[in-house]
Design an enzyme around this catalytic site. Sequence first.
Site, PDB file in Angstrom:
ATOM      1  N   ASP A  54       0.830  -1.207   0.000  1.00 38.65           N
ATOM      2  CA  ASP A  54       0.000   0.000   0.000  1.00 38.65           C
ATOM      3  C   ASP A  54       0.866   1.259   0.000  1.00 38.65           C
ATOM      4  OD1 ASP A  54      -2.981  -0.612   0.478  1.00 38.65           O
ATOM      5  OD2 ASP A  54      -2.069  -1.828   2.032  1.00 38.65           O
ATOM      6  N   GLU A  79      -4.447   7.293   0.934  1.00 39.03           N
ATOM      7  CA  GLU A  79      -5.067   6.729   2.126  1.00 39.03           C
ATOM      8  C   GLU A  79      -4.055   6.533   3.250  1.00 39.03           C
ATOM      9  OE1 GLU A  79      -7.378   2.686   3.650  1.00 39.03           O
ATOM     10  OE2 GLU A  79      -6.710   2.822   1.582  1.00 39.03           O
ATOM     11  N   ASP A 153      -6.027   5.424  -3.804  1.00 33.99           N
ATOM     12  CA  ASP A 153      -6.192   4.281  -2.903  1.00 33.99           C
ATOM     13  C   ASP A 153      -5.274   3.196  -3.446  1.00 33.99           C
ATOM     14  OD1 ASP A 153      -6.852   2.233  -1.221  1.00 33.99           O
ATOM     15  OD2 ASP A 153      -9.012   2.555  -1.336  1.00 33.99           O
ATOM     16  N   ILE A 155      -4.223   0.149  -2.552  1.00 34.49           N
ATOM     17  CA  ILE A 155      -4.856  -1.171  -2.668  1.00 34.49           C
ATOM     18  C   ILE A 155      -6.180  -1.101  -1.921  1.00 34.49           C
ATOM     19  CG2 ILE A 155      -4.718  -3.655  -2.250  1.00 34.49           C
ATOM     20  CD1 ILE A 155      -1.723  -3.483  -2.274  1.00 34.49           C
ATOM     21  N   ASP A 156      -7.261  -0.939  -2.650  1.00 34.12           N
ATOM     22  CA  ASP A 156      -8.587  -0.978  -2.041  1.00 34.12           C
ATOM     23  C   ASP A 156      -8.919  -2.441  -1.755  1.00 34.12           C
ATOM     24  OD1 ASP A 156     -11.034   0.337  -1.248  1.00 34.12           O
ATOM     25  OD2 ASP A 156     -11.974  -0.642  -2.966  1.00 34.12           O
ATOM     26  N   THR A 158      -7.908  -3.992   1.126  1.00 38.61           N
ATOM     27  CA  THR A 158      -6.643  -4.516   1.632  1.00 38.61           C
ATOM     28  C   THR A 158      -6.826  -5.849   2.344  1.00 38.61           C
ATOM     29  OG1 THR A 158      -5.800  -2.262   1.919  1.00 38.61           O
ATOM     30  CG2 THR A 158      -4.649  -3.989   3.090  1.00 38.61           C
ATOM     31  N   ASP A 303     -11.598   6.032  -1.828  1.00 36.76           N
ATOM     32  CA  ASP A 303     -12.343   4.861  -2.296  1.00 36.76           C
ATOM     33  C   ASP A 303     -13.190   5.173  -3.521  1.00 36.76           C
ATOM     34  OD1 ASP A 303     -11.693   2.947  -0.163  1.00 36.76           O
ATOM     35  OD2 ASP A 303     -12.939   4.199   1.127  1.00 36.76           O
TER      36      ASP A 303
END
Length: 380
Positions: A54, A79, A153, A155-156, A158, A303
Amino acid sequence: MEQLLHLLISVSEKAANVARVCRQEAPLFELLVQEKTGADKNKKFMQDFKTLADVVIQEMIRHDVGAQFPELTGFIYGEESNKFENGLGESVTVTVCNKEEDTTALLAKVLDGDQTAAALLTRAIHQDLQVKDEAAESLQLSISPEDVGIWIDPIDATSQYIEGKEEEVSDEGFCPSGLPCALVLIGVYLRATGEPVMGVINQPFNQKDSTGKGWKGKHFWGVSYGGVKACSFTHPTQSLGKDNGSLAVVLSSSERQEVKDALAPLCKGRLMYASGAGYKILCVIQGLMDVYVLSEGSTFKWDSCAPHALLRALGGGILDLAQCLSAISDGKKGQTPELTYHKPRAGSQGVERWANQGGLVAYMDSAVIDRVVGALIGKI
């Protein structure tokens, strides 16, 4: 701006490569996961994790975009905190350096001196990857990079990425959980109004490769600004609702029961559930779902910004659910308060400053809004 779009597509693929590299070795991956605490924590989850993937992806995108578009420096938001704690308890600020050897040295600190793993990640970060997309490169956009900001984002979903279930997409194209729900999201918005105008979504784990051991990814993009509406999708396919008059509605499995009960009649009782806010919105973009509803403020600007831009390019959008309910209650039916991305919430701290506090309704066809919001009046 067409150059920015091309760059974002390319860095999204670099990000996907980093995500795949970080999952290749289980012992390595175990070193990369860290629990969020305090103001960085999403209150929806008992445990909220970030991974080095991330943080590295976010900082790589920030570095690459800032290098080509210095006017965006200071307006690229993400994020994740870029601080990571290694096994010795040392806090390391993760950045991408101009020289590969400097990035390797920094990552080795996070990885407790593992030079091999650090070099592997560095190669993925510093590769000169150019993705060809003729449709994106042919666009002409009359907006200046000085007028926009970016939400990342890295890695949405996660939790799905960490768990790593290798579930493949169904024949219909829908996947309720697993690695395909983990997405890289890069959204561009106007600084003055918060309107989302450009988005890139990369799905690093779209399908297994020919060997069956690795994964191949896929990217999607959309632009909605002025008279330009363009998207990598053609007209969406028919939704999974299929029955005449029935809607395909996707929710989070943790959605409150009152919402499930209120919406079930709209889809003949066949509610669908999936992981990841970005993935659920992508299902609407793809036409697999008619609408995604979330009644709580558990999603954030990072997001929704990128997929919101794709929806707008196709004639859809994302509304603030609480404001929709309030408008109807006040006799102002037809008002559609779209989410915006430029202002933090007053009186909030930490990540909550950027929460979509009123919940959301993501849709492709505005005709479904009255049915969905009407079903929820007086129920939540």
